[in-house]
Enzyme design. Sequence first.
Site, PDB file in Angstrom:
ATOM      1  N   GLU A  95       0.901  -1.171   0.020  1.00  0.00           N
ATOM      2  CA  GLU A  95      -0.096  -0.189   0.151  1.00  0.00           C
ATOM      3  C   GLU A  95       0.803   1.231   0.050  1.00  0.00           C
ATOM      4  O   GLU A  95       0.831   2.068   1.126  1.00  0.00           O
ATOM      5  CB  GLU A  95      -1.097  -0.073   1.204  1.00  0.00           C
ATOM      6  CG  GLU A  95      -1.931  -1.251   1.391  1.00  0.00           C
ATOM      7  CD  GLU A  95      -2.987  -0.977   2.294  1.00  0.00           C
ATOM      8  OE1 GLU A  95      -2.903  -0.036   3.129  1.00  0.00           O
ATOM      9  OE2 GLU A  95      -3.902  -1.776   2.556  1.00  0.00           O
ATOM     10  N   GLU A 144      -5.572  -8.528   1.379  1.00  0.00           N
ATOM     11  CA  GLU A 144      -6.131  -8.208   2.470  1.00  0.00           C
ATOM     12  C   GLU A 144      -7.685  -7.901   2.300  1.00  0.00           C
ATOM     13  O   GLU A 144      -7.873  -7.113   1.192  1.00  0.00           O
ATOM     14  CB  GLU A 144      -5.385  -6.977   3.143  1.00  0.00           C
ATOM     15  CG  GLU A 144      -4.146  -7.109   3.813  1.00  0.00           C
ATOM     16  CD  GLU A 144      -3.666  -5.897   4.424  1.00  0.00           C
ATOM     17  OE1 GLU A 144      -4.285  -5.052   4.803  1.00  0.00           O
ATOM     18  OE2 GLU A 144      -2.606  -5.661   4.292  1.00  0.00           O
ATOM     19  N   SER A 173      -3.316  -2.415  15.497  1.00  0.00           N
ATOM     20  CA  SER A 173      -3.836  -1.417  14.303  1.00  0.00           C
ATOM     21  C   SER A 173      -3.160  -0.183  14.270  1.00  0.00           C
ATOM     22  O   SER A 173      -2.969   0.457  15.515  1.00  0.00           O
ATOM     23  CB  SER A 173      -5.265  -1.217  14.363  1.00  0.00           C
ATOM     24  OG  SER A 173      -5.746  -0.267  13.472  1.00  0.00           O
ATOM     25  N   LYS A 227      -9.294  -2.424  17.918  1.00  0.00           N
ATOM     26  CA  LYS A 227      -9.792  -2.678  16.813  1.00  0.00           C
ATOM     27  C   LYS A 227      -9.313  -4.189  16.293  1.00  0.00           C
ATOM     28  O   LYS A 227      -8.148  -4.128  15.773  1.00  0.00           O
ATOM     29  CB  LYS A 227      -9.563  -1.679  15.593  1.00  0.00           C
ATOM     30  CG  LYS A 227     -10.103  -1.706  14.427  1.00  0.00           C
ATOM     31  CD  LYS A 227      -9.992  -0.516  13.326  1.00  0.00           C
ATOM     32  CE  LYS A 227     -10.531  -0.371  12.222  1.00  0.00           C
ATOM     33  NZ  LYS A 227     -10.267   0.348  11.133  1.00  0.00           N
TER      34      LYS A 227
HETATM   35  C1  BGP Z   1      -4.100  -2.016   5.622  1.00  0.00           C
HETATM   36  C2  BGP Z   1      -2.924  -2.199   6.323  1.00  0.00           C
HETATM   37  C3  BGP Z   1      -2.782  -3.304   7.224  1.00  0.00           C
HETATM   38  C4  BGP Z   1      -3.984  -3.139   8.247  1.00  0.00           C
HETATM   39  C5  BGP Z   1      -5.121  -2.824   7.805  1.00  0.00           C
HETATM   40  C6  BGP Z   1      -6.248  -2.432   8.591  1.00  0.00           C
HETATM   41  O1  BGP Z   1      -4.270  -0.864   5.236  1.00  0.00           O
HETATM   42  O2  BGP Z   1      -2.112  -2.971   5.184  1.00  0.00           O
HETATM   43  O3  BGP Z   1      -1.751  -3.386   7.706  1.00  0.00           O
HETATM   44  O4  BGP Z   1      -3.519  -2.440   9.177  1.00  0.00           O
HETATM   45  O5  BGP Z   1      -5.209  -1.928   6.745  1.00  0.00           O
HETATM   46  O6  BGP Z   1      -6.369  -1.199   8.836  1.00  0.00           O
HETATM   47  P1  BGP Z   1      -6.700  -0.547  10.101  1.00  0.00           P
HETATM   48  O7  BGP Z   1      -5.697  -1.031  11.228  1.00  0.00           O
HETATM   49  O8  BGP Z   1      -6.116   0.916  10.072  1.00  0.00           O
HETATM   50  O9  BGP Z   1      -7.847  -0.707  10.524  1.00  0.00           O
END
Ligand code: BGP
Length: 468
Positions: free
Chosen positions: A161, A375, A428, A435
Amino acid sequence: MKQFADDFIFGGATAAFQVEGAAKEDGRGPCCWDEYMNRPGSCFNGDKASDFYHKYKDDLELANEFGINGIRISISWSRIIPDGSGEVNRKGIDFYNRLIDECIKNEVEPFVTLHHFDTPLTLFEKGDWLNRDIIAHFVRFAEICFVHFGDRVKKWATFNEPWSVAQNGYIIGNFPPSIKFDIPKAVQIMHNMMVAHAKTINLYKTMNLPGEIGIVHTLEGKCPISDKAEDKRAAYLDDTIANTFMLDACFKGEYGKDTLETIHEILKKNHGTFTVYDGDMDIIRTASKDIDFLGMNYYSSHFLQGYDGESKMHHNGTGEKGTSVFALQGIGARVSNPNVETTDWDWPIYPQGMYEMLVRIKRDYPNYKKIYIAENGMGYKDDFVDGNIDDTPRIEYIRKHFTYILKAIQEGVNVKGYYVWSLMDVLSWSNGYNKRYGLFYVDFESQKRYPKKSAYWFKKMSKTKRLV
Ligand code: BGP
């Protein structure tokens, strides 16, 4: 259609900083997140995380028991090269050797990302991805990984990302270096990361290793909230900067004419520009011919409204539903759609957006070879009741997305696997530990793991290769 191909991967995803912990062990150097999360006032950090550094054997055994046959891991750059550019830390190499061997022993195929947000602090402080020197340091790090692990790792991703690195660090300001609304810097970062990505692909292809290499992008659908021309334009602008810009680089080997004009329009309204250096586009073009796969992270789509004002933002990092504000000068405002439900963190749940994106990749980038859903998952405040975790909303969320993946496959999109975010509960980045996303619940005090209802459901599916 409910049936997946026999070789479809039912995987689970992790990232080094979010799971490993052991932040100061065995010679690991700090990354940008160690400094950021240990500032006064910060409520959480990655010092322990899910203690994967010590518990990886248990996690991989669990994965095997629950039919999970793939795992996304990332390699912490500062575990391998503590200051990012200097000496190699043998103990870091040893750890990843043990981890990769353990994956293979448990028949959980490793899918390895080289950079999942965790730039070594020393390089970060010298300008992060805005300082072009980092490109050569990253390629060296990649080469070291290919040399040591490339015989056994068959799936490599250069970056996770880049859009999040650019957007969250330089526009939203909820990732280090917490800069807000600097769209020109965000675009420069994306371009520099595209050069680093392409150089790494080109290097890998000279090494004759027995695997494949790609990149993981977060692809969010951008839908106009109404038929009004200004809302459609806002959706187009947000889509261009968030999705098309880097998809073009990775799969067309150039920024398309419309793409570039649109980016310049956005940059002009934000009083900036970005620089493409001599030779950059040749490197990018070469890599686009050789890239083996697209890893697609998909959680959500956004609904856009035309917006003329100054940028303003509130990041909902606590799960207080309805508190998000997101409006960008020169782009548009993300607004809620009353017909689409959201998570507590205000992420619209819009599975058809995933289907639309998959079909679009096939249409607009016909040279893509295959896609892994790298993901997808649902952040949820799980209830732990005597060791049982009933996360039915998460099951429903994932099931809906699987329905649309199958629909895309039926229409000829080559999707080869799915990695649920996340394998176990993790840290997170901007929301801390409440979360949760995992198939396995982590008690962060005792570091004990408990399968959630979703883990049992996922197991049924991976065993039968059928959506249940
Ligand atoms: C994506 C990332 C992950 C993960 C996920 C959930 O953008 O690649 O590493 O964290 O999002 O996001 P968050 O933890 O902000 O809810």
